[in-house]
Design an enzyme around this catalytic site. Structure first.
Site, PDB file in Angstrom:
ATOM      1  N   ASP A 190      10.454  -5.284   4.920  1.00 15.63           N
ATOM      2  CA  ASP A 190      11.440  -6.074   5.643  1.00 15.63           C
ATOM      3  C   ASP A 190      11.179  -6.246   7.135  1.00 15.63           C
ATOM      4  O   ASP A 190      12.067  -6.694   7.860  1.00 15.63           O
ATOM      5  CB  ASP A 190      12.848  -5.514   5.384  1.00 15.63           C
TER       6      ASP A 190
ATOM      7  N   HIS B 212       8.279   4.372   5.796  1.00 19.48           N
ATOM      8  CA  HIS B 212       8.669   4.343   4.383  1.00 19.48           C
ATOM      9  C   HIS B 212       8.509   5.734   3.797  1.00 19.48           C
ATOM     10  O   HIS B 212       7.578   6.450   4.148  1.00 19.48           O
ATOM     11  CB  HIS B 212       7.787   3.351   3.619  1.00 19.48           C
TER      12      HIS B 212
HETATM   13  C1  LIG Z   1      13.442  -1.508   1.672  1.00 19.81           C
HETATM   14  C2  LIG Z   1      13.525  -0.215   2.324  1.00 19.81           C
HETATM   15  O1  LIG Z   1      14.449   0.507   2.123  1.00 19.81           O
HETATM   16  S1  LIG Z   1      12.214   0.171   3.323  1.00 19.81           S
HETATM   17  C3  LIG Z   1      12.915   1.181   4.595  1.00 19.81           C
HETATM   18  C4  LIG Z   1      13.817   0.382   5.484  1.00 19.81           C
HETATM   19  N1  LIG Z   1      14.280   1.183   6.632  1.00 19.81           N
HETATM   20  C5  LIG Z   1      13.834   0.994   7.880  1.00 19.81           C
HETATM   21  O2  LIG Z   1      13.014   0.142   8.165  1.00 19.81           O
HETATM   22  C6  LIG Z   1      14.479   1.879   8.905  1.00 19.81           C
HETATM   23  C7  LIG Z   1      13.438   2.557   9.765  1.00 19.81           C
HETATM   24  N2  LIG Z   1      12.710   3.549   9.024  1.00 19.81           N
HETATM   25  C8  LIG Z   1      13.222   4.779   8.762  1.00 19.81           C
HETATM   26  O3  LIG Z   1      14.316   5.134   9.207  1.00 19.81           O
HETATM   27  C9  LIG Z   1      12.398   5.765   7.934  1.00 19.81           C
HETATM   28  O4  LIG Z   1      11.027   5.478   8.064  1.00 19.81           O
HETATM   29  C10 LIG Z   1      12.799   5.748   6.431  1.00 19.81           C
HETATM   30  C11 LIG Z   1      14.298   5.973   6.263  1.00 19.81           C
HETATM   31  C12 LIG Z   1      12.445   4.422   5.796  1.00 19.81           C
HETATM   32  C13 LIG Z   1      12.039   6.847   5.693  1.00 19.81           C
HETATM   33  O5  LIG Z   1      12.504   8.077   6.131  1.00 19.81           O
HETATM   34  P1  LIG Z   1      11.860   9.491   5.726  1.00 19.81           P
HETATM   35  O6  LIG Z   1      10.882   9.340   4.632  1.00 19.81           O
HETATM   36  O7  LIG Z   1      13.004  10.429   5.495  1.00 19.81           O
HETATM   37  O8  LIG Z   1      11.053   9.927   7.020  1.00 19.81           O
HETATM   38  P2  LIG Z   1      11.640  10.635   8.316  1.00 19.81           P
HETATM   39  O9  LIG Z   1      12.899   9.991   8.768  1.00 19.81           O
HETATM   40  O10 LIG Z   1      11.654  12.108   8.070  1.00 19.81           O
HETATM   41  O11 LIG Z   1      10.491  10.284   9.339  1.00 19.81           O
HETATM   42  C14 LIG Z   1       9.289  11.028   9.485  1.00 19.81           C
HETATM   43  C15 LIG Z   1       8.908  11.010  10.968  1.00 19.81           C
HETATM   44  O12 LIG Z   1       8.630   9.663  11.364  1.00 19.81           O
HETATM   45  C16 LIG Z   1       9.574   9.212  12.342  1.00 19.81           C
HETATM   46  N3  LIG Z   1       9.972   7.860  11.941  1.00 19.81           N
HETATM   47  C17 LIG Z   1      10.175   7.387  10.689  1.00 19.81           C
HETATM   48  N4  LIG Z   1      10.455   6.095  10.720  1.00 19.81           N
HETATM   49  C18 LIG Z   1      10.441   5.735  12.014  1.00 19.81           C
HETATM   50  C19 LIG Z   1      10.670   4.500  12.663  1.00 19.81           C
HETATM   51  N5  LIG Z   1      10.967   3.403  11.981  1.00 19.81           N
HETATM   52  N6  LIG Z   1      10.597   4.470  14.022  1.00 19.81           N
HETATM   53  C20 LIG Z   1      10.296   5.589  14.701  1.00 19.81           C
HETATM   54  N7  LIG Z   1      10.065   6.786  14.140  1.00 19.81           N
HETATM   55  C21 LIG Z   1      10.131   6.849  12.801  1.00 19.81           C
HETATM   56  C22 LIG Z   1      10.736  10.177  12.274  1.00 19.81           C
HETATM   57  O13 LIG Z   1      11.418  10.258  13.506  1.00 19.81           O
HETATM   58  C23 LIG Z   1      10.036  11.462  11.898  1.00 19.81           C
HETATM   59  O14 LIG Z   1       9.428  11.966  13.062  1.00 19.81           O
HETATM   60  P3  LIG Z   1       9.309  13.574  13.302  1.00 19.81           P
HETATM   61  O15 LIG Z   1       8.325  14.051  12.290  1.00 19.81           O
HETATM   62  O16 LIG Z   1       8.840  13.705  14.708  1.00 19.81           O
HETATM   63  O17 LIG Z   1      10.690  14.140  13.088  1.00 19.81           O
HETATM   64  O1  LIG Z   2      11.374   2.649  -2.092  1.00 24.57           O
HETATM   65  C1  LIG Z   2      12.114   2.855  -1.110  1.00 24.57           C
HETATM   66  O2  LIG Z   2      12.372   3.994  -0.664  1.00 24.57           O
HETATM   67  C2  LIG Z   2      12.748   1.727  -0.386  1.00 24.57           C
HETATM   68  C3  LIG Z   2      12.784   0.446  -1.131  1.00 24.57           C
HETATM   69  O3  LIG Z   2      13.673   0.178  -1.907  1.00 24.57           O
HETATM   70  C4  LIG Z   2      11.699  -0.494  -0.946  1.00 24.57           C
HETATM   71  O4  LIG Z   2      10.774  -0.219  -0.179  1.00 24.57           O
HETATM   72  O5  LIG Z   2      11.739  -1.583  -1.552  1.00 24.57           O
END
Ligand SMILES: CC(=O)SCCNC(=O)CCNC(=O)[C@H](O)C(C)(C)COP(=O)(O)OP(=O)(O)OC[C@H]1O[C@@H](n2cnc3c(N)ncnc32)[C@H](O)[C@@H]1OP(=O)(O)O
Ligand SMILES: O=C([O-])CC(=O)C(=O)O
Length: 427
Positions: free
Chosen positions: A365, A308
């Site tokens: 989620d 997150h």
């Molecule tokens: C309701 C919502 O929207 S909650 C989020 C729902 N999304 C997901 O579950 C998808 C999986 N998660 C992700 O893609 C990310 O954690 C996000 C998009 C939620 C947040 O992304 P950001 O804050 O931009 O973090 P970023 O992508 O830079 O990740 C930071 C580090 O953790 C790693 N990382 C982040 N999430 C994950 C994951 N789910 N699995 C594996 N590695 C991960 C990245 O590869 C990165 O590693 P690095 O430092 O070696 O490059």
């Molecule tokens: O806050 C965020 O980046 C993602 C989101 O909507 C949630 O976690 O409910």
């Protein structure tokens, strides 16, 4: 201790005094508005990792401590004691409603659930197996064509009308989109039912047949909607605000938010989690091998439902959802094998240095899809359910943005990295 009101920045040998904007609970922001005028430099912050675009009184998050509050009320208390309708009122109007206010809000949203027949016909134009998310966003955008009397963002009556129309009609649209995607006839909403009951009946009822609601399912869905109702400046909410900052109406702004939510890095993650669990269940890949792929960043594979932008601790909503899954999967006939796989993945991640170093925890989620599935929803409806939950948050944030006299059109800058000036051949 005196409160810091400005910060000194050394830029190209000169000192620059920038005001500090303070908020509550230790939130501070460096006001960089004077930067461009004084130095000619813009700030560079891809993904807005470090940029506050608004002052907001709606939702508070402490991502390091894993705290979430709506209008000051802890999410755990709202999930246990409140209802989705009451939380919607709280988010939009700022205070919990009195009994009379809640009754009036309930009545007005029940009275506006119907869609125009022409809008109902609009669903016929989509392919038979259309994914319900784009159908939802298209139909929400189309609502504005039926309600020219509620499109002025600066007219309080218009905003009020578009607020209750939206809350009442979006669940009907969601149910129609679902029926469309499975090729069944749509059901007119029944105004004796609550918003959540209507949604369930609209999806699972069959015309001319008696439909019995399962109270456990109604309660669980209501709680899940509360948990998704707002999350300050996430991607879809920022989209709603950005579109709204051009003075686009509420229907147009929310439709844009629904599209932003569709992506798997945001709301679409709930659908993607199930895909990931099923892949492991099918024997294509073991949980261990899957985790290796994630850690090796093979073809961009991520542990979906983990990580997150703001939480660097366990998402407080994920705790509630996991508790719900524990209680409900047996009652609703859930898939124990998939729940087992999810729990094994979570356990492995929480013990693994890759996830520990990056502070990656289950987000809201990781477990919701298992509950939606046990309720009978197919995967393609999961993000639609998220959208229904987030709707009051989008409305509240849009209204706050419109009412704030300091709102400006959203318009980030860029760092140009293309060609310098060159001549057109022959010019
Ligand atoms: C309701 C919502 O929207 S909650 C989020 C729902 N999304 C997901 O579950 C998808 C999986 N998660 C992700 O893609 C990310 O954690 C996000 C998009 C939620 C947040 O992304 P950001 O804050 O931009 O973090 P970023 O992508 O830079 O990740 C930071 C580090 O953790 C790693 N990382 C982040 N999430 C994950 C994951 N789910 N699995 C594996 N590695 C991960 C990245 O590869 C990165 O590693 P690095 O430092 O070696 O490059
Ligand atoms: O806050 C965020 O980046 C993602 C989101 O909507 C949630 O976690 O409910």
């Amino acid at each position: 201790m005196t409160e810091q009101t400005s910060a000194r920045l050394n830029y190209q040998g000169g000192d620059l005094e920038l005001p500090v904007q303070s908020a509550v609970e230790g939130n501070v922001g460096l006001d960089i508005a004077p930067l461009l005028k004084t130095t000619g430099a813009v700030t560079y912050d891809p993904g807005f990792m470090n940029t506050a675009n608004a002052k907001s009184a709606i939702t508070y998050i402490d991502g390091d401590a894993g705290i979430l509050r709506y209008r000051g009320y802890p999410i755990e208390q709202l999930a246990e004691h409140s209802s989705f309708l009451e939380v919607s009122y709280l988010l939009i109007y700022g205070e919990l409603p009195t009994q009379q206010q809640l009754t009036d809000f309930d009545n007005v949203t029940r009275r506006h659930t119907l869609l125009h027949e022409e809008l109902r016909d609009f669903f016929g134009g989509f392919p038979r197996d259309a994914h319900p998310m784009p159908v939802l966003s298209s139909a929400v955008s189309a609502l504005s064509t039926y309600y020219p009397d509620s499109l002025d963002p600066f007219n309080k009556d218009h905003v009020e009308r578009s607020t209750y129309r939206m809350l009442a009609k979006v669940p009907t649209i969601a149910a129609y989109a679902y029926k469309k995607s499975i090729g069944q006839p749509m059901l007119y909403p029944d105004n004796n039912l609550t918003l959540v009951e209507n949604l369930i009946r609209g999806c699972f009822g069959v015309p001319a047949e008696q439909f019995e609601l399962d109270p456990d399912m109604v309660k669980a869905l209501d709680t899940l909607l509360i948990l998704h109702a707002d999350h300050e400046q996430n991607c879809s909410t920022s989209t709603v605000r950005l579109v709204g900052s051009s003075q686009a109406n509420l229907f147009a702004s929310v439709s844009a938010g629904i599209n932003a939510l569709y992506g798997p890095a945001h709301g679409g993650a709930n659908e993607a989690v199930l895909g990931m669990l099923r892949q492991i269940q099918s024997g294509d890949v073991s949980p261990e091998a899957f985790m290796e792929k994630v850690k090796n960043k093979e073809a961009g594979v991520r542990l979906m439902g983990f990580g997150h932008r703001v939480y660097k601790n366990y998402d407080p909503r994920a705790r509630v959802v996991k508790g719900l899954a524990d209680d409900l999967l047996a009652k609703l006939g859930g898939d124990d094998e998939l729940f087992d796989i999810a729990q094994r993945l979570e356990q492995k991640a929480l013990e693994d240095d890759y996830f520990i170093e990056r502070k990656l925890y289950p987000n809201v989620d990781f477990y919701t899809g298992l509950i939606y599935k046990a309720m009978g929803f197919p995967e393609k409806m999961f993000t639609v359910l998220f959208a229904l939950g987030r709707l009051p948050g989008w409305i509240a944030q849009w209204r706050e943005m419109i009412e704030d006299p300091s709102t400006k059109i959203g318009r980030p800058r860029q760092l140009y990295i293309g060609e310098p000036e060159r001549n057109y051949p022959g010019a």
